[in-house]
Scaffold this active site. Sequence first.
Site, PDB file in Angstrom:
ATOM      1  N   LYS A  53       0.837  -1.199   0.000  1.00 47.33           N
ATOM      2  CA  LYS A  53       0.000   0.000   0.000  1.00 47.33           C
ATOM      3  C   LYS A  53       0.873   1.250   0.000  1.00 47.33           C
ATOM      4  CE  LYS A  53      -3.803  -2.440   2.149  1.00 47.33           C
ATOM      5  NZ  LYS A  53      -4.516  -2.842   3.364  1.00 47.33           N
ATOM      6  N   GLN A  97      -4.551  -1.574   9.701  1.00 48.60           N
ATOM      7  CA  GLN A  97      -4.466  -2.884   9.065  1.00 48.60           C
ATOM      8  C   GLN A  97      -5.020  -3.959  10.004  1.00 48.60           C
ATOM      9  OE1 GLN A  97      -3.272  -3.467   5.777  1.00 48.60           O
ATOM     10  NE2 GLN A  97      -4.172  -5.471   6.174  1.00 48.60           N
ATOM     11  N   ASP A 120     -11.162   2.696   4.239  1.00 51.35           N
ATOM     12  CA  ASP A 120     -11.510   1.281   4.068  1.00 51.35           C
ATOM     13  C   ASP A 120     -13.024   1.101   3.912  1.00 51.35           C
ATOM     14  OD1 ASP A 120      -9.463  -0.553   3.857  1.00 51.35           O
ATOM     15  OD2 ASP A 120      -9.067  -0.623   6.020  1.00 51.35           O
TER      16      ASP A 120
END
Length: 287
Positions: A53, A97, A120
Amino acid sequence: MSKVIDGKQFADNLCEKLKAEVALLQEQHDLSPCIAVVLVGEDPASQVYVRNKVRRCEQLGIHSVEHRLSAETTEAELLTLIDQLNNDDAIHGILVQLPVPDQINDKAVLAAISPKKDVDGFHIENVGAMAVGENQMVPCTPLGSLMMLQDHLGDLSGKHAVVIGRSNIVGKPMATLLLQQSCTVTIVHSRTVNIESICRQADILVAAVGIPNFVTADWVKEGAVVIDVGINRIEVDGKSRLVGDVDFDDVQEKVSAITPVPGGVGPMTIACLMYNTVAAAKMQNNI
Ligand code: NAD
């Protein structure tokens, strides 16, 4: 012969457009989109995801700030960091994460992230907005899958889409997005009876299960389009390999298009994270 949908190429094309947009935001608005990536603990798979990422951010000119916290971090410490990031105007997106270590409640973490910075798309406010068709931040994996489906099929309305899996991060939001596109949507899951016969009715089959090579040729209709979300590591002849939830070699000849693993949904997930970060930066600056 079926078409293999090249998710890597699709993601590269999307990222090229985003890179140009990032440069323009800088030039015209003095705005540098920035994402904070938080990793708690040393889970090897999470470390790879975070590295990929951050690398994509660098390619696009998106700033990224990494926060690597020890596996012993308490929930209160993580929530304090999220609060600081929520209040920092230079940070437009926050990604924690998952999974987080056991002592931290992931629901509390997701709830703490400002919905505007929730790149997200997991915050309950963004989930609710999607449910009523007012999309704000849309989860990256379903969004990337939808983009590939629309690119391949054009208008999706009236198609029967079957989604295997009902998780909050893939199955459910995927079904919601397909419903928004006027598909007839069926979700099947671990308790579904006659799962194969339902899957065989699908014009669009999305597999998000987490079982290697779960879907075989006898599960799919001739000419269906298959999106394989699964990422499963298996041993073949003593070597470690990534495979999807779909038995690619078995299914490929029967369908009209299919995403491979690796190189399908995975790269699009990261590209859509970039897309959401740019969108969040624009939204927060009324652009
Ligand atoms: P999850 O474990 O949260 O959910 C799996 C779903 O599969 C559940 O809803 C369950 O009901 C269903 N399921 C389990 N066994 C089943 C069975 N025998 N028959 C039918 N359904 C069954 O997983 P998830 O987070 O949704 O992820 C699914 C897969 O997608 C995993 O392999 C994961 O690694 C992968 N994934 C990939 C990306 C990407 O970027 N490509 C992103 C997220 C997840």
